[in-house]
Design a protein around this motif. Structure first.
Motif, PDB file in Angstrom:
ATOM      1  N   THR A 139       0.867  -1.570   0.158  1.00 37.88           N
ATOM      2  CA  THR A 139       0.011   0.410   0.179  1.00 37.88           C
ATOM      3  C   THR A 139       1.110   1.356   0.080  1.00 37.88           C
ATOM      4  O   THR A 139       0.591   2.334  -0.733  1.00 37.88           O
ATOM      5  CB  THR A 139      -0.514   0.320   1.482  1.00 37.88           C
ATOM      6  N   ALA A 140       2.042   1.518   0.435  1.00 39.19           N
ATOM      7  CA  ALA A 140       2.832   2.469   0.760  1.00 39.19           C
ATOM      8  C   ALA A 140       3.029   2.736  -0.396  1.00 39.19           C
ATOM      9  O   ALA A 140       3.920   3.480  -1.178  1.00 39.19           O
ATOM     10  CB  ALA A 140       3.834   1.741   2.163  1.00 39.19           C
ATOM     11  N   LEU A 141       3.622   1.640  -1.375  1.00 43.25           N
ATOM     12  CA  LEU A 141       4.344   1.632  -2.942  1.00 43.25           C
ATOM     13  C   LEU A 141       3.314   2.119  -3.720  1.00 43.25           C
ATOM     14  O   LEU A 141       3.774   3.134  -4.383  1.00 43.25           O
ATOM     15  CB  LEU A 141       4.619   1.116  -3.015  1.00 43.25           C
ATOM     16  N   ALA A 142       1.933   1.986  -3.200  1.00 35.59           N
ATOM     17  CA  ALA A 142       1.053   1.963  -4.495  1.00 35.59           C
ATOM     18  C   ALA A 142       0.736   3.427  -3.871  1.00 35.59           C
ATOM     19  O   ALA A 142       0.281   4.715  -5.285  1.00 35.59           O
ATOM     20  CB  ALA A 142       0.002   1.150  -3.998  1.00 35.59           C
ATOM     21  N   LEU A 143       0.964   4.588  -2.511  1.00 35.39           N
ATOM     22  CA  LEU A 143       0.731   5.445  -2.368  1.00 35.39           C
ATOM     23  C   LEU A 143       1.939   6.956  -3.091  1.00 35.39           C
ATOM     24  O   LEU A 143       1.380   7.594  -3.749  1.00 35.39           O
ATOM     25  CB  LEU A 143       0.334   5.752  -1.048  1.00 35.39           C
ATOM     26  N   LEU A 144       2.615   5.610  -2.853  1.00 34.40           N
ATOM     27  CA  LEU A 144       3.817   7.023  -3.826  1.00 34.40           C
ATOM     28  C   LEU A 144       4.359   6.644  -5.475  1.00 34.40           C
ATOM     29  O   LEU A 144       3.998   7.830  -5.523  1.00 34.40           O
ATOM     30  CB  LEU A 144       5.494   6.441  -3.353  1.00 34.40           C
ATOM     31  N   ALA A 145       3.387   5.242  -5.972  1.00 35.08           N
ATOM     32  CA  ALA A 145       3.237   5.810  -7.403  1.00 35.08           C
ATOM     33  C   ALA A 145       2.279   6.779  -7.136  1.00 35.08           C
ATOM     34  O   ALA A 145       2.283   7.333  -8.596  1.00 35.08           O
ATOM     35  CB  ALA A 145       2.837   4.554  -7.207  1.00 35.08           C
ATOM     36  N   ILE A 146       0.836   7.046  -6.561  1.00 35.10           N
ATOM     37  CA  ILE A 146      -0.171   7.796  -6.755  1.00 35.10           C
ATOM     38  C   ILE A 146       0.376   9.209  -6.624  1.00 35.10           C
ATOM     39  O   ILE A 146      -0.017   9.725  -7.776  1.00 35.10           O
ATOM     40  CB  ILE A 146      -1.048   7.786  -5.677  1.00 35.10           C
ATOM     41  N   VAL A 148       3.268  10.519  -7.089  1.00 40.31           N
ATOM     42  CA  VAL A 148       4.335  10.494  -7.850  1.00 40.31           C
ATOM     43  C   VAL A 148       3.745  10.674  -9.275  1.00 40.31           C
ATOM     44  O   VAL A 148       3.821  11.720 -10.497  1.00 40.31           O
ATOM     45  CB  VAL A 148       5.752   9.839  -8.079  1.00 40.31           C
ATOM     46  N   SER A 149       3.034  10.393  -9.538  1.00 40.07           N
ATOM     47  CA  SER A 149       1.856  10.122 -10.919  1.00 40.07           C
ATOM     48  C   SER A 149       1.215  11.277 -11.393  1.00 40.07           C
ATOM     49  O   SER A 149       0.249  11.113 -12.427  1.00 40.07           O
ATOM     50  CB  SER A 149       1.471   8.857 -10.807  1.00 40.07           C
ATOM     51  N   MET A 150       0.322  11.917 -10.223  1.00 44.14           N
ATOM     52  CA  MET A 150      -0.849  12.524 -10.135  1.00 44.14           C
ATOM     53  C   MET A 150      -0.557  14.379 -11.467  1.00 44.14           C
ATOM     54  O   MET A 150      -1.621  15.230 -11.767  1.00 44.14           O
ATOM     55  CB  MET A 150      -1.442  12.773  -8.774  1.00 44.14           C
ATOM     56  N   PRO A 151       0.761  14.443 -11.210  1.00 42.39           N
ATOM     57  CA  PRO A 151       0.553  15.630 -12.283  1.00 42.39           C
ATOM     58  C   PRO A 151       0.425  14.808 -14.044  1.00 42.39           C
ATOM     59  O   PRO A 151      -0.154  15.935 -14.775  1.00 42.39           O
ATOM     60  CB  PRO A 151       1.980  15.717 -11.913  1.00 42.39           C
ATOM     61  N   PHE A 152       0.357  13.550 -13.878  1.00 40.35           N
ATOM     62  CA  PHE A 152       0.265  13.103 -15.917  1.00 40.35           C
ATOM     63  C   PHE A 152      -1.021  12.840 -15.250  1.00 40.35           C
ATOM     64  O   PHE A 152      -1.780  12.684 -17.115  1.00 40.35           O
ATOM     65  CB  PHE A 152       1.191  11.652 -15.829  1.00 40.35           C
ATOM     66  N   TRP A 153      -2.049  12.908 -14.830  1.00 33.74           N
ATOM     67  CA  TRP A 153      -3.023  12.345 -14.687  1.00 33.74           C
ATOM     68  C   TRP A 153      -4.562  14.412 -15.204  1.00 33.74           C
ATOM     69  O   TRP A 153      -5.388  13.459 -15.725  1.00 33.74           O
ATOM     70  CB  TRP A 153      -4.158  12.299 -12.964  1.00 33.74           C
ATOM     71  N   ILE A 155      -3.254  14.802 -17.949  1.00 32.47           N
ATOM     72  CA  ILE A 155      -3.394  14.513 -19.650  1.00 32.47           C
ATOM     73  C   ILE A 155      -4.387  13.325 -19.996  1.00 32.47           C
ATOM     74  O   ILE A 155      -4.101  12.325 -19.387  1.00 32.47           O
ATOM     75  CB  ILE A 155      -1.857  13.507 -20.015  1.00 32.47           C
ATOM     76  N   PRO A 156      -5.691  13.368 -20.178  1.00 31.04           N
ATOM     77  CA  PRO A 156      -6.880  12.246 -20.422  1.00 31.04           C
ATOM     78  C   PRO A 156      -5.742  11.354 -20.811  1.00 31.04           C
ATOM     79  O   PRO A 156      -7.035  10.079 -20.131  1.00 31.04           O
ATOM     80  CB  PRO A 156      -7.270  13.092 -22.013  1.00 31.04           C
ATOM     81  N   PRO A 157      -5.037  10.810 -21.899  1.00 27.68           N
ATOM     82  CA  PRO A 157      -5.197   9.405 -21.582  1.00 27.68           C
ATOM     83  C   PRO A 157      -4.191   8.655 -21.134  1.00 27.68           C
ATOM     84  O   PRO A 157      -4.809   7.827 -20.657  1.00 27.68           O
ATOM     85  CB  PRO A 157      -3.765   9.258 -22.823  1.00 27.68           C
ATOM     86  N   LEU A 158      -3.591   9.495 -20.120  1.00 27.84           N
ATOM     87  CA  LEU A 158      -2.576   8.780 -18.609  1.00 27.84           C
ATOM     88  C   LEU A 158      -4.350   8.590 -17.930  1.00 27.84           C
ATOM     89  O   LEU A 158      -4.194   7.845 -16.250  1.00 27.84           O
ATOM     90  CB  LEU A 158      -1.732   9.989 -18.738  1.00 27.84           C
ATOM     91  N   LEU A 159      -4.826   9.721 -17.589  1.00 27.72           N
ATOM     92  CA  LEU A 159      -6.191   8.984 -16.641  1.00 27.72           C
ATOM     93  C   LEU A 159      -6.181   7.940 -17.005  1.00 27.72           C
ATOM     94  O   LEU A 159      -6.867   7.994 -15.504  1.00 27.72           O
ATOM     95  CB  LEU A 159      -6.436  10.399 -16.604  1.00 27.72           C
ATOM     96  N   MET A 160      -6.823   7.078 -17.878  1.00 30.08           N
ATOM     97  CA  MET A 160      -7.193   6.086 -17.913  1.00 30.08           C
ATOM     98  C   MET A 160      -6.467   5.460 -18.027  1.00 30.08           C
ATOM     99  O   MET A 160      -7.146   3.953 -18.005  1.00 30.08           O
ATOM    100  CB  MET A 160      -7.998   6.649 -19.405  1.00 30.08           C
ATOM    101  N   VAL A 161      -5.431   5.284 -17.732  1.00 25.77           N
ATOM    102  CA  VAL A 161      -4.435   4.257 -18.202  1.00 25.77           C
ATOM    103  C   VAL A 161      -3.608   4.089 -16.628  1.00 25.77           C
ATOM    104  O   VAL A 161      -3.791   3.182 -15.926  1.00 25.77           O
ATOM    105  CB  VAL A 161      -3.486   4.311 -18.519  1.00 25.77           C
ATOM    106  N   LEU A 162      -2.759   4.945 -16.056  1.00 26.24           N
ATOM    107  CA  LEU A 162      -2.647   4.907 -14.667  1.00 26.24           C
ATOM    108  C   LEU A 162      -3.056   4.737 -13.260  1.00 26.24           C
ATOM    109  O   LEU A 162      -2.478   3.596 -12.657  1.00 26.24           O
ATOM    110  CB  LEU A 162      -1.640   6.119 -14.285  1.00 26.24           C
ATOM    111  N   PRO A 163      -4.300   5.300 -13.096  1.00 28.56           N
ATOM    112  CA  PRO A 163      -5.008   4.582 -12.073  1.00 28.56           C
ATOM    113  C   PRO A 163      -4.930   3.152 -12.121  1.00 28.56           C
ATOM    114  O   PRO A 163      -5.023   2.751 -10.903  1.00 28.56           O
ATOM    115  CB  PRO A 163      -5.986   5.965 -11.368  1.00 28.56           C
ATOM    116  N   PRO A 164      -6.397   3.211 -13.204  1.00 25.78           N
ATOM    117  CA  PRO A 164      -6.762   1.537 -12.677  1.00 25.78           C
ATOM    118  C   PRO A 164      -4.679   0.339 -12.467  1.00 25.78           C
ATOM    119  O   PRO A 164      -4.917  -1.085 -12.593  1.00 25.78           O
ATOM    120  CB  PRO A 164      -7.603   0.770 -14.397  1.00 25.78           C
ATOM    121  N   LEU A 165      -3.569   0.819 -13.457  1.00 23.03           N
ATOM    122  CA  LEU A 165      -2.828  -0.374 -13.266  1.00 23.03           C
ATOM    123  C   LEU A 165      -2.041   0.036 -11.580  1.00 23.03           C
ATOM    124  O   LEU A 165      -1.911  -1.350 -11.395  1.00 23.03           O
ATOM    125  CB  LEU A 165      -1.433   0.803 -14.050  1.00 23.03           C
ATOM    126  N   ILE A 166      -2.587   0.857 -11.444  1.00 17.43           N
ATOM    127  CA  ILE A 166      -2.156   1.467 -10.189  1.00 17.43           C
ATOM    128  C   ILE A 166      -2.491  -0.029  -8.207  1.00 17.43           C
ATOM    129  O   ILE A 166      -1.805  -0.082  -8.117  1.00 17.43           O
ATOM    130  CB  ILE A 166      -1.503   2.559  -8.754  1.00 17.43           C
TER     131      ILE A 166
END
Length: 297
Positions: A139-146, A148-153, A155-166
């Motif tokens: 969970t700590a690793l997943a929250l860290l990934a969230i 780090v990746s929030m600025p890329f959210w 971008i509309p295509p990445l918003l549909m890819v990054l959160p489900p992957l995490i």
């Protein structure tokens, strides 16, 4: 693919069991109670802090002034609550997953094992505290990934890819470990998670996309923000059902894979013996020589 689809349909069917439905009530009640308590204590302060933060950005002020000029000034009041909900959503999702893993997964794994695999020997390869440590570390690793990746959210295509992957990666890590903790040995768990890594990750990603559905409500307009007190419990209920289904899917898949692996090992065991001793319980055959009395003399 056969094992993946078979476990998928079985998980869907098990979601209708009265015991599974009853078990899902506890995480739902706890999550809804915790969210409303936190909202009561911190909602106004969080919205005010985000509003002040937005006012400090010149670009945001230009956008808000443009909305005022276009007759859409009512949307100004939506931005701060929307951002608070977006920032709170990952915490709600992670909390729902952990509540399901803590309060439901052991009972559902036991249900699947008793009904489908009554002869499967539990080898207790991981203790309770190791499961908790594994879940918290993942969970700590997943929250860290969230974070780090929030600025890329944005971008509309990445918003549909990054959160489900995490979410998918976190579901795979937590539910796979919890499913095998009781029934598999440490070596068996390691082998299964390596052998079926991509299938397990696929289950997690499908779960992640299903779990991302409630988040689309907050991006659908001001009406949904105004209805947040009603929609947040609905979203939590959907998250709970999704993770219940995911837990059952992992249980059916991994317990079936564990059974097949043990059966394959049992069939392969005799071939590893020496050809001179095909049966481990048999004694070496002695050659009997018929020697006549004349030859002895």
């Amino acid at each position: 693919m056969r094992l993946l689809m078979d476990s998928f349909w079985r998980a869907l069917a098990y979601c209708l069991y009265p015991r599974v439905i009853a078990l899902s009530v506890l995480p739902l009640v706890l999550m809804v109670g915790a969210v409303f308590a936190l909202a009561y204590l911190f909602w106004d302060g969080a919205v005010q802090a985000v509003t002040q933060w937005l006012q400090a950005w010149e670009l945001v002020n230009l956008v808000l002034n443009w909305l005022d000029g276009a007759g859409l000034g009512a949307l100004r009041s939506v931005f701060a609550p929307l951002i608070v909900l977006v920032m709170a959503t990952p915490l709600i999702v992670v909390s729902s997953l952990l509540f399901v893993a803590l309060f439901m997964t052991p009972a559902m794994v036991d249900l699947v094992a008793r009904r489908r695999f009554p002869t499967l020997e539990p080898k207790k390869g991981a203790s309770w505290w190791r499961g908790v440590a594994w879940s918290l570390g993942s969970t700590a690793l997943a929250l860290l990934a969230i974070i780090v990746s929030m600025p890329f959210w944005l971008i509309p295509p990445l918003l549909m890819v990054l959160p489900p992957l995490i979410w998918g990666w976190l579901s795979y890590r937590v539910f796979a470990f919890d499913t095998l903790a009781e029934h598999a040995s440490t070596q068996e768990r390691t082998n299964l998670m390596q052998k079926h890594r991509y299938s397990l990750l696929a289950i997690g990603v499908v779960t992640g996309y299903l779990g991302a559905a409630p988040s689309l409500l907050w991006a659908s307009g001001a009406m949904f923000i105004a209805m947040a007190p009603l929609l947040v419990p609905l979203a939590i209920w959907i998250y709970t059902l999704v993770f219940v289904f995911a837990s059952l899917w992992f249980a059916h898949f991994l317990l079936a894979a564990l059974t097949e692996m043990r059966q394959a090992q049992q069939h392969a065991a005799p071939s590893t013996l020496s050809p001179l001793f095909p049966n481990p319980t048999a004694t070496p055959r002695r050659e009997v020589v018929d020697v006549s009395a004349k030859e002895v003399l």
